[in-house]
Every structure is written in structure tokens, then in C-alpha cells.
Design a protein around this motif. Structure first.
Motif, PDB file in Angstrom:
ATOM      1  N   GLY A  25     -30.603  -9.182 -21.300  1.00  0.00           N
ATOM      2  CA  GLY A  25     -29.954  -7.883 -21.426  1.00  0.00           C
ATOM      3  C   GLY A  25     -30.929  -6.803 -20.998  1.00  0.00           C
ATOM      4  O   GLY A  25     -32.142  -6.960 -21.165  1.00  0.00           O
ATOM      5  N   VAL A  26     -30.402  -5.728 -20.450  1.00  0.00           N
ATOM      6  CA  VAL A  26     -31.242  -4.604 -20.044  1.00  0.00           C
ATOM      7  C   VAL A  26     -30.676  -3.341 -20.677  1.00  0.00           C
ATOM      8  O   VAL A  26     -29.490  -3.052 -20.544  1.00  0.00           O
ATOM      9  CB  VAL A  26     -31.270  -4.432 -18.502  1.00  0.00           C
ATOM     10  CG1 VAL A  26     -32.213  -3.301 -18.111  1.00  0.00           C
ATOM     11  CG2 VAL A  26     -31.642  -5.727 -17.809  1.00  0.00           C
ATOM     12  N   GLU A  27     -31.527  -2.621 -21.363  1.00  0.00           N
ATOM     13  CA  GLU A  27     -31.143  -1.359 -21.979  1.00  0.00           C
ATOM     14  C   GLU A  27     -31.851  -0.229 -21.240  1.00  0.00           C
ATOM     15  O   GLU A  27     -33.075  -0.239 -21.109  1.00  0.00           O
ATOM     16  CB  GLU A  27     -31.548  -1.352 -23.451  1.00  0.00           C
ATOM     17  CG  GLU A  27     -31.197  -0.074 -24.165  1.00  0.00           C
ATOM     18  CD  GLU A  27     -31.601  -0.122 -25.626  1.00  0.00           C
ATOM     19  OE1 GLU A  27     -32.158   0.870 -26.101  1.00  0.00           O
ATOM     20  OE2 GLU A  27     -31.336  -1.163 -26.278  1.00  0.00           O
ATOM     21  N   PHE A  28     -31.078   0.742 -20.745  1.00  0.00           N
ATOM     22  CA  PHE A  28     -31.639   1.876 -20.020  1.00  0.00           C
ATOM     23  C   PHE A  28     -31.729   3.076 -20.949  1.00  0.00           C
ATOM     24  O   PHE A  28     -30.749   3.447 -21.591  1.00  0.00           O
ATOM     25  CB  PHE A  28     -30.775   2.224 -18.798  1.00  0.00           C
ATOM     26  CG  PHE A  28     -30.797   1.139 -17.759  1.00  0.00           C
ATOM     27  CD1 PHE A  28     -31.826   1.076 -16.839  1.00  0.00           C
ATOM     28  CD2 PHE A  28     -29.793   0.185 -17.719  1.00  0.00           C
ATOM     29  CE1 PHE A  28     -31.854   0.070 -15.884  1.00  0.00           C
ATOM     30  CE2 PHE A  28     -29.816  -0.823 -16.766  1.00  0.00           C
ATOM     31  CZ  PHE A  28     -30.849  -0.883 -15.851  1.00  0.00           C
ATOM     32  N   GLY A  29     -32.896   3.677 -21.000  1.00  0.00           N
ATOM     33  CA  GLY A  29     -33.108   4.868 -21.810  1.00  0.00           C
ATOM     34  C   GLY A  29     -32.662   6.112 -21.078  1.00  0.00           C
ATOM     35  O   GLY A  29     -32.402   6.083 -19.871  1.00  0.00           O
ATOM     36  N   PRO A  30     -32.573   7.239 -21.788  1.00  0.00           N
ATOM     37  CA  PRO A  30     -32.118   8.493 -21.170  1.00  0.00           C
ATOM     38  C   PRO A  30     -33.025   8.965 -20.038  1.00  0.00           C
ATOM     39  O   PRO A  30     -32.589   9.674 -19.137  1.00  0.00           O
ATOM     40  CB  PRO A  30     -32.115   9.504 -22.322  1.00  0.00           C
ATOM     41  CG  PRO A  30     -32.677   8.826 -23.510  1.00  0.00           C
ATOM     42  CD  PRO A  30     -32.855   7.379 -23.203  1.00  0.00           C
ATOM     43  N   ASP A  77     -38.287  -2.563  -8.859  1.00  0.00           N
ATOM     44  CA  ASP A  77     -38.540  -3.857  -9.481  1.00  0.00           C
ATOM     45  C   ASP A  77     -37.677  -3.966 -10.730  1.00  0.00           C
ATOM     46  O   ASP A  77     -37.802  -3.155 -11.650  1.00  0.00           O
ATOM     47  CB  ASP A  77     -40.021  -3.977  -9.834  1.00  0.00           C
ATOM     48  CG  ASP A  77     -40.393  -5.352 -10.344  1.00  0.00           C
ATOM     49  OD1 ASP A  77     -39.514  -6.098 -10.840  1.00  0.00           O
ATOM     50  OD2 ASP A  77     -41.584  -5.695 -10.243  1.00  0.00           O
ATOM     51  N   ARG A  78     -36.806  -4.967 -10.770  1.00  0.00           N
ATOM     52  CA  ARG A  78     -35.849  -5.114 -11.869  1.00  0.00           C
ATOM     53  C   ARG A  78     -36.416  -5.875 -13.068  1.00  0.00           C
ATOM     54  O   ARG A  78     -35.689  -6.217 -13.988  1.00  0.00           O
ATOM     55  CB  ARG A  78     -34.593  -5.802 -11.351  1.00  0.00           C
ATOM     56  CG  ARG A  78     -33.868  -4.958 -10.319  1.00  0.00           C
ATOM     57  CD  ARG A  78     -32.875  -5.744  -9.492  1.00  0.00           C
ATOM     58  NE  ARG A  78     -31.984  -6.564 -10.239  1.00  0.00           N
ATOM     59  CZ  ARG A  78     -30.700  -6.294 -10.467  1.00  0.00           C
ATOM     60  NH1 ARG A  78     -30.173  -5.187  -9.988  1.00  0.00           N
ATOM     61  NH2 ARG A  78     -29.948  -7.118 -11.144  1.00  0.00           N
ATOM     62  N   GLY A  79     -37.700  -6.155 -13.064  1.00  0.00           N
ATOM     63  CA  GLY A  79     -38.327  -6.798 -14.212  1.00  0.00           C
ATOM     64  C   GLY A  79     -38.298  -8.312 -14.131  1.00  0.00           C
ATOM     65  O   GLY A  79     -37.968  -8.886 -13.097  1.00  0.00           O
ATOM     66  N   PRO A  80     -38.648  -8.969 -15.256  1.00  0.00           N
ATOM     67  CA  PRO A  80     -38.805 -10.426 -15.258  1.00  0.00           C
ATOM     68  C   PRO A  80     -37.565 -11.161 -14.740  1.00  0.00           C
ATOM     69  O   PRO A  80     -36.488 -11.044 -15.307  1.00  0.00           O
ATOM     70  CB  PRO A  80     -39.034 -10.756 -16.735  1.00  0.00           C
ATOM     71  CG  PRO A  80     -39.429  -9.474 -17.379  1.00  0.00           C
ATOM     72  CD  PRO A  80     -38.827  -8.375 -16.562  1.00  0.00           C
ATOM     73  N   PHE A  86     -35.865  -4.880 -22.085  1.00  0.00           N
ATOM     74  CA  PHE A  86     -35.109  -6.122 -22.012  1.00  0.00           C
ATOM     75  C   PHE A  86     -34.856  -6.678 -23.408  1.00  0.00           C
ATOM     76  O   PHE A  86     -35.635  -6.452 -24.335  1.00  0.00           O
ATOM     77  CB  PHE A  86     -35.881  -7.150 -21.175  1.00  0.00           C
ATOM     78  CG  PHE A  86     -36.136  -6.678 -19.776  1.00  0.00           C
ATOM     79  CD1 PHE A  86     -35.150  -6.787 -18.813  1.00  0.00           C
ATOM     80  CD2 PHE A  86     -37.341  -6.096 -19.432  1.00  0.00           C
ATOM     81  CE1 PHE A  86     -35.367  -6.333 -17.520  1.00  0.00           C
ATOM     82  CE2 PHE A  86     -37.572  -5.638 -18.144  1.00  0.00           C
ATOM     83  CZ  PHE A  86     -36.583  -5.749 -17.189  1.00  0.00           C
ATOM     84  N   TYR A  87     -33.745  -7.408 -23.560  1.00  0.00           N
ATOM     85  CA  TYR A  87     -33.464  -8.096 -24.818  1.00  0.00           C
ATOM     86  C   TYR A  87     -32.853  -9.455 -24.493  1.00  0.00           C
ATOM     87  O   TYR A  87     -32.375  -9.695 -23.379  1.00  0.00           O
ATOM     88  CB  TYR A  87     -32.582  -7.261 -25.748  1.00  0.00           C
ATOM     89  CG  TYR A  87     -31.269  -6.794 -25.175  1.00  0.00           C
ATOM     90  CD1 TYR A  87     -30.099  -7.537 -25.343  1.00  0.00           C
ATOM     91  CD2 TYR A  87     -31.182  -5.591 -24.484  1.00  0.00           C
ATOM     92  CE1 TYR A  87     -28.891  -7.103 -24.844  1.00  0.00           C
ATOM     93  CE2 TYR A  87     -29.979  -5.144 -23.974  1.00  0.00           C
ATOM     94  CZ  TYR A  87     -28.836  -5.900 -24.158  1.00  0.00           C
ATOM     95  OH  TYR A  87     -27.636  -5.466 -23.660  1.00  0.00           O
TER      96      TYR A  87
END
Length: 159
Positions: free
Chosen positions: A139-144, A106-109, A150-151
Motif C-alpha cells: 500500500g502507498v499513502e501519499f501525504g499532503p 522512483d516509486r519505492g521498493p 508504504f504499508y
């Protein structure tokens, strides 16, 4: 501005073994061989399409592509399906064919759901359900650890 483009018609993918890749794309995605080309004694490329010729996937022997690029692990193309139910059915088909694939993600909103399938060379074919309603920019920020956040304001400087 509308420049008249209607769609991306063809994606070309470098492959190490043309015969193996043609057979894999035909079996996994139900495509048909539309064209092949090369020299007098060797086939160096092929084009596959769906029955309605809505899209084309070109395959080129890696040793004939300038620079011999490696796309292993990279999602060079995304194919769209009409619903998450179709994605589920595809995942079941891939399981029946014993074809490696990732989980439904699921890629989110507004981002839909994705299913990734690596081809024999590891190039990822991403399959996406329709996107929901979303803001004009996300925008999507992926953590380690693979989590994402999202931003709403672009970080790239736009001219």
C-alpha cells in the motif's frame, strides 16, 4: 484463477481535437494510424498502434462520448518499458520534441520508476520501468506535501 486474458489490448481516450491528438500521439510515441471511423462527413475516432501491434490507443472525439468525461490530470494508462535507461532516453526525446513531461519518479521498493506525459487534453500517459521484487501486497499513502509512505496490510475490506 486464469480466465484466459493475456493483456490489455486497447485503451480509449476522449479528446477535444481528434486531428491534433492523432498527430501528437504519432509524433510523441511513434505510433501509426491503424483505423479511423465516423459518419459520412466526419471522422469521430481513430486507433493508433505501435508497429508490432502490441497495444492500441483509441482516440474518440469528446463530443461523441456519452457523459463527456474529463480525464485531465488522470493517468488512464501506463505503458511499460524494459529499463530506467529507456525512461531516461524517452525524457530526452520529449525534451527534444519540446513535449511537456514530469520528472523521473522512483516509486519505492519494488515499484519501478515512472515518467508522466500529459497529452494535449491533459490526460496523463504514465510510462513505467519494470517493477523490482516486492511483497505480494504494497500500500502507498501519499501525504499532503506529496511524500509517500508504504504499508503492508490492505485497508480495503476484501470479500
Amino acid at each position: 484463477m486464469n480466465l484466459g486474458f493475456e493483456r490489455i489490448l486497447q485503451v480509449k481516450i476522449p479528446v477535444t481535437d481528434l486531428q491534433r491528438s492523432v498527430n501528437w500521439y504519432r509524433r510523441v510515441f511513434g505510433l501509426r494510424l491503424a483505423w479511423e471511423f465516423g459518419g459520412p462527413d466526419v471522422v469521430t475516432g481513430a486507433v493508433l498502434t505501435d508497429d508490432a501491434e502490441r497495444f492500441l490507443i483509441g482516440l474518440r472525439r469528446l463530443d461523441t462520448v456519452p457523459g463527456e468525461p474529463s480525464l485531465a490530470g488522470f493517468d488512464v494508462v501506463s505503458l511499460g518499458v524494459p529499463s530506467v535507461d529507456v525512461l531516461r532516453a524517452l525524457a530526452e526525446r520529449f525534451d527534444e520534441l519540446d513535449v511537456e513531461h514530469g520528472p523521473l519518479f522512483d516509486r519505492g521498493p519494488g515499484g519501478g520508476v515512472q515518467l508522466d506525459v500529459p497529452d494535449p487534453d491533459g490526460t496523463v500517459i504514465r510510462i513505467l520501468s519494470p517493477f523490482g521484487e516486492h511483497a505480494p501486497f504494497i500500500g502507498v499513502e501519499f501525504g499532503p506535501d506529496g511524500t509517500h509512505a508504504f504499508y503492508t496490510a490492505p485497508r480495503l475490506q476484501l470479500d
